[in-house]
Scaffold this motif. Structure first.
Motif, mmCIF file in Angstrom:
data_model
loop_
_atom_site.group_PDB
_atom_site.id
_atom_site.type_symbol
_atom_site.label_atom_id
_atom_site.label_comp_id
_atom_site.label_asym_id
_atom_site.label_seq_id
_atom_site.Cartn_x
_atom_site.Cartn_y
_atom_site.Cartn_z
ATOM 1 N N GLU A 1 9.969 37.518 -24.777
ATOM 2 C CA GLU A 1 9.468 36.147 -24.784
ATOM 3 C C GLU A 1 9.972 35.467 -26.057
ATOM 4 O OE1 GLU A 1 5.401 33.471 -24.188
ATOM 5 O OE2 GLU A 1 5.325 35.674 -24.053
ATOM 6 N N VAL A 2 10.457 34.229 -25.908
ATOM 7 C CA VAL A 2 10.968 33.446 -27.037
ATOM 8 C C VAL A 2 10.279 32.090 -27.042
ATOM 9 C CG1 VAL A 2 13.018 32.672 -28.274
ATOM 10 C CG2 VAL A 2 13.235 34.480 -26.551
ATOM 11 N N HIS A 3 9.850 31.647 -28.212
ATOM 12 C CA HIS A 3 9.292 30.306 -28.393
ATOM 13 C C HIS A 3 10.162 29.542 -29.387
ATOM 14 C CE1 HIS A 3 5.211 30.436 -26.424
ATOM 15 N NE2 HIS A 3 5.591 31.700 -26.334
ATOM 16 N N GLY A 4 10.518 28.286 -29.049
ATOM 17 C CA GLY A 4 11.258 27.421 -29.947
ATOM 18 C C GLY A 4 10.469 26.155 -30.230
ATOM 19 N N TRP A 5 10.526 25.676 -31.459
ATOM 20 C CA TRP A 5 9.728 24.513 -31.833
ATOM 21 C C TRP A 5 10.446 23.729 -32.946
ATOM 22 C CZ3 TRP A 5 8.823 29.448 -33.437
ATOM 23 C CH2 TRP A 5 8.755 29.678 -34.814
ATOM 24 N N GLY A 6 9.923 22.536 -33.224
ATOM 25 C CA GLY A 6 10.428 21.728 -34.336
ATOM 26 C C GLY A 6 11.790 21.107 -34.093
ATOM 27 N N ILE A 7 12.181 20.904 -32.834
ATOM 28 C CA ILE A 7 13.489 20.329 -32.543
ATOM 29 C C ILE A 7 13.481 18.847 -32.904
ATOM 30 C CG2 ILE A 7 15.223 19.942 -30.753
ATOM 31 C CD1 ILE A 7 13.918 22.253 -29.187
ATOM 32 N N ASP A 8 14.392 18.443 -33.789
ATOM 33 C CA ASP A 8 14.375 17.072 -34.316
ATOM 34 C C ASP A 8 15.807 16.579 -34.508
ATOM 35 O OD1 ASP A 8 13.977 14.662 -35.559
ATOM 36 O OD2 ASP A 8 13.093 15.498 -37.386
ATOM 37 N N GLY A 9 16.225 15.639 -33.656
ATOM 38 C CA GLY A 9 17.551 15.043 -33.781
ATOM 39 C C GLY A 9 17.499 13.575 -34.162
ATOM 40 N N THR A 10 16.372 13.125 -34.613
ATOM 41 C CA THR A 10 16.192 11.690 -34.871
ATOM 42 C C THR A 10 17.042 11.194 -36.036
ATOM 43 O OG1 THR A 10 14.264 12.189 -36.273
ATOM 44 C CG2 THR A 10 13.849 11.692 -33.943
ATOM 45 N N HIS A 11 17.526 12.097 -36.891
ATOM 46 C CA HIS A 11 18.337 11.677 -38.036
ATOM 47 C C HIS A 11 19.838 11.800 -37.747
ATOM 48 C CE1 HIS A 11 14.746 11.413 -40.514
ATOM 49 N NE2 HIS A 11 14.402 12.634 -40.126
#
Length: 458
Positions: free
Chosen positions: A379-389
């Motif tokens: 099981e893998v969890h990914g978080w904090g994806i931020d491309g706004t900059h």
């Protein structure tokens, strides 16, 4: 699932403490010296060393998109949305390799014919085919097709081989990908040298790729591009070095003309006794910087993963943390397996500024009297994806703000141990991926069964 740096450090320290009581893996230094064997001295000759064989692979995948995600196919000129896609293809490789001629400079050649037969030819089922089933512009499956997958000539002196033509090639940045009925291959020139006992070198230049599900050669492009940019030249060089019996390292770099310069460092360390408790630590790190005409825009990206694996007899438990530092995807070349990060699964978990954590368990049934049978679950969890900059145009990431996703999978495989079907393997996997609204991999379940049968004629 978030894991702090403190928790990672505590896990590493506690694991090392346990292993201190079972330190049977040699930690001896390995001095560098000339290789004691000379491959060219053992050359059998062009004819006497020849071989003819190959593999045939039955590849079946059944995908079901969930929530509001859908596949699209052309139904009498009208784009039609459906939740399910099925691809079923038989891929066969017939590979001829000559032996090396005898003498100081050995010469050999390799030619491989690739053939694919679509076993499911329904336009609705294959939903355009993608990189799974070759289809025409209307979305109909090509019933049967063939191509020259490999065609090269090799020159060898001692333990150094120069290969020119269409070939397999494997490094952490440019690597053949074989997760479809047929693998990719590359057109160009490569050099591989093993003149030293614990040190090997690779260098290569390629101008075309032979995709997994295409008949012709293609220019190189990136896996995650949003602008269709292509390039003609990929140059790479690197080395593998084993300074200790327990430690293996790799250092590679590649120039993708007018795209980027990419650098890689990897290390694997083994400690302990797996019959009691063994610890395997893995580090992978990539640095990517734009170059030349910057067809992919400005890029300044760091990507790394750290994995800690515990093994006790038949059982293994692995923890992997991965992080992307940059406002774009960590990207790699399409039709390659140039991503050695630990959490690259069905999803690559490589979004801008993404963090991810994986827990995986494996069971090897050889310890229980059934060699060749294995099970795994992760099981893998990914978080904090931020491309706004992100300020460029090559990646569609500006709407990624706090996106997250997770994936879990279960699989089993069996390899025949003896008899006429020895080395035949069958693997079945079931994978689920769920994502927030803007994360690019979407919501999908996939069931896949792959059977690979090797054969020898000469």
């Amino acid at each position: 699932m978030k894991l702090s740096h403190q928790a990672l450090l505590a896990l590493a320290i506690s694991s090392a403490t346990v292993m201190a009581h079972a330190d049977t893996q040699s930690q001896d230094f390995v001095p560098t010296g000339l290789n004691s064997t000379n491959a060219q001295n053992d050359a059998k000759g062009f004819i006497d060393g020849q071989s003819l064989g190959g593999t045939t692979r039955n590849w079946y995948a059944n995908e079901l998109k969930r929530r509001n995600d859908r596949f699209t196919y052309d139904k009498h000129g009208v784009p039609t949305h459906i939740p399910r896609r099925i691809n079923w293809v038989q891929g066969t490789i017939l590979d001829y390799s000559s032996g090396f001629t005898q003498g100081t400079v050995g010469v050999s050649t390799e030619v491989a014919l690739y053939n694919a037969i679509a076993l499911d030819r329904s336009r609705e089922d294959i939903a355009g085919g993608g990189n799974r089933t070759l289809a025409n512009r209307h979305g109909d499956a090509i019933d049967q097709w063939s191509k020259i997958g490999l065609a090269n000539v090799k020159f060898r002196v001692s333990n150094t081989t120069l290969t020119a033509g269409r070939q397999n090639f494997s490094t952490p940045i440019v690597d053949v990908i074989g997760n479809r009925p047929l693998p990719s291959s590359f057109e160009g020139v490569s050099l591989h040298s093993e003149e030293f006992n614990n040190l090997s070198f690779d260098a290569a230049t390629f101008d075309r790729v032979s995709p997994r599900t295409e008949e012709s050669l293609s220019r190189f492009r990136s896996e995650y591009t949003n602008n269709g940019a292509e390039t003609d030249h990929v140059n790479t060089v690197g080395l593998n070095y084993q300074p200790f019996k327990s430690l293996k390292t790799s250092l590679y770099m590649a120039n993708v003309e007018d795209f980027w310069n990419q650098y890689y460092f990897g290390a694997t360390h083994e400690l302990g006794d797996t019959s009691v408790l063994g610890l395997t630590t893995g580090l992978n790190y990539y640095k990517t910087l734009d170059t030349g005409k910057k067809k992919m825009g400005e890029i300044d990206n760091d990507a790394y993963s750290l994995s800690l694996g515990l093994t006790h007899q038949a059982h293994s438990l692995t923890f992997s943390y991965q992080q992307i530092v940059g406002d774009e995807y960590f990207d790699y070349l399409h039709e390659t397996n140039g991503i050695y990060l630990a959490n690259s699964m069905l999803s690559d978990f490589n979004g801008p500024n993404e963090k991810s954590f994986q827990i995986a368990y494996g069971l090897n049934m050889a310890q229980y009297g059934i060699p060749g049978l294995k099970f795994n679950i992760y099981e893998v969890h990914g978080w904090g994806i931020d491309g706004t900059h992100y300020t460029g145009t090559a990646y569609d990431v500006k709407n990624l703000n706090g996106e997250h996703h997770y994936e879990y999978g279960i699989g089993t495989s069996y390899a025949v141990q003896s008899g006429p079907l020895k080395a035949t393997s069958i693997r079945a996997t079931y994978t689920t991926h769920r994502a927030s609204a803007n994360q690019g991999d979407g919501n999908i379940n996939e069931f896949r069964v792959v059977t690979t049968i090797p054969f020898n004629i000469l």
